[in-house]
Write an enzyme that holds these catalytic residues in place. Structure first.
Site: not given
Length: 323
Positions: A156, A159, A236
């Site tokens: 992640h 990315e 997050e």
């Protein structure tokens, strides 16, 4: 009706089912409709993502669904979501003679063609000439299942880093390349895959291919960007811990998969995110972002004979991974 939603309630949020129900009534075609059953329903998650119908419990949802229906009727195309944009032509409101939206069956929709570049890049390409658009999706066979101990969340994080500019695309120009063509772009990571996508007018096809080739081979991973993104991702993660549903899902999955790497959340565990280095990120990027670990999907209003040489131009010289 043009569309039915048999079984789809099991796959779609209520506002998307409502979108299909209303659109079905507006695009009546009793003898040539397409039934949307469970197998097809997974392709439809598009109305919410493309037209910003995100929260069905907020007041704007009903208006957004109705607005989406009006847009589809006016422009005569139907959005189908994470599976890509599947454009159906010849849809006349109340005409009783709509065309099928199944790939290869409708007018202006060709069969999918598959080709493999010498470096192992798999290419799936389909001409859909019902709207002057093109969509490029690049899928990598890497996700959280590929992460080892101490590196959970690296897929992640990588990315995120792959939107931070490349050797030939300054970071402040990444968005503008697609948006100046009225397009949209995004990316996501999951347990088995990482995917990047762009959809824009057909004259942007070269730019979309250029972006994905650059993303595959030339991302920078500047140390300052890696550190700033660490803060973003940890924030997050902590935000997700405030969501009871997400927290329960994370803990239940970790308990169910005691040995399999599916037990790790895609975003990673906090201790790993706090200690991962720039070299960890870049090494993971170079290992998995190679042509023979990717599938490039191109759909839209173009000639396959012209598009395939452009794929070769941008991707053909990239070196395959070690396997």
């Amino acid at each position: 009706a043009f569309l039915s939603v048999r079984g789809s309630q099991d796959f779609l949020p209520p506002h998307e089912v409502e979108f299909l129900r209303i659109l079905s009534g507006r695009l009546a075609a009793p003898k040539s409709g397409v039934e949307i059953g469970p197998a097809e329903a997974v392709l439809i998650g598009g109305a919410s993502h493309i037209f910003d119908v995100f929260e069905p419990d907020k007041g704007h949802a009903k208006r957004a669904v109705e607005g989406t229906v009006e847009f589809c009727v006016r422009t005569r195309w139907v959005p189908l979501g994470w599976g890509g944009l599947l454009l159906g032509g010849g849809l006349e409101e109340g005409s009783g003679s709509g065309s099928s939206v199944r790939p290869g069956d409708g007018e202006g929709v060709a069969q999918v063609r598959e080709q493999t570049v010498d470096n192992g890049l798999r290419v799936l390409i389909q001409e859909v000439r019902t709207a002057p658009l093109a969509s490029v999706w690049c899928w990598y066979r890497v996700g959280s299942k590929d992460e080892g101990l101490g590196l959970t969340g690296v897929s992640h994080w990588v990315e995120h880093m792959n939107f931070k500019g490349t050797a030939n695309i300054p970071r402040d120009q990444v968005k503008g390349i697609i948006e100046k063509y009225g397009g949209s772009w995004n990316g996501y990571t999951w347990i088995d895959q990482t995917t990047y996508l762009e959809t824009a007018t057909r004259d942007a096809l070269d730019q979309m291919l250029f972006i994905e080739a650059e993303r595959m081979a030339s991302c920078l991973y500047h140390p300052d960007d890696c550190e700033s993104e660490r803060t973003v991702i940890i924030s997050e993660l902590q935000g997700g811990e405030n969501d009871p549903d997400q927290l329960l899902d994370q803990e239940l999955t970790a308990t169910a998969f005691k040995a399999h790497p599916y037990r790790h959340p895609t975003i990673g565990w906090l201790p790993d995110l706090q200690t991962m280095t720039r070299d960890d990120l870049y090494g993971y990027y170079r290992r998995f972002y190679v042509p023979n670990n990717a599938t490039l999907v191109i759909v839209g209003h173009f000639a396959t004979a012209a598009a395939l040489p452009r794929v070769e131009h941008y991707f053909g010289a990239l070196s395959p991974g070690a396997g």
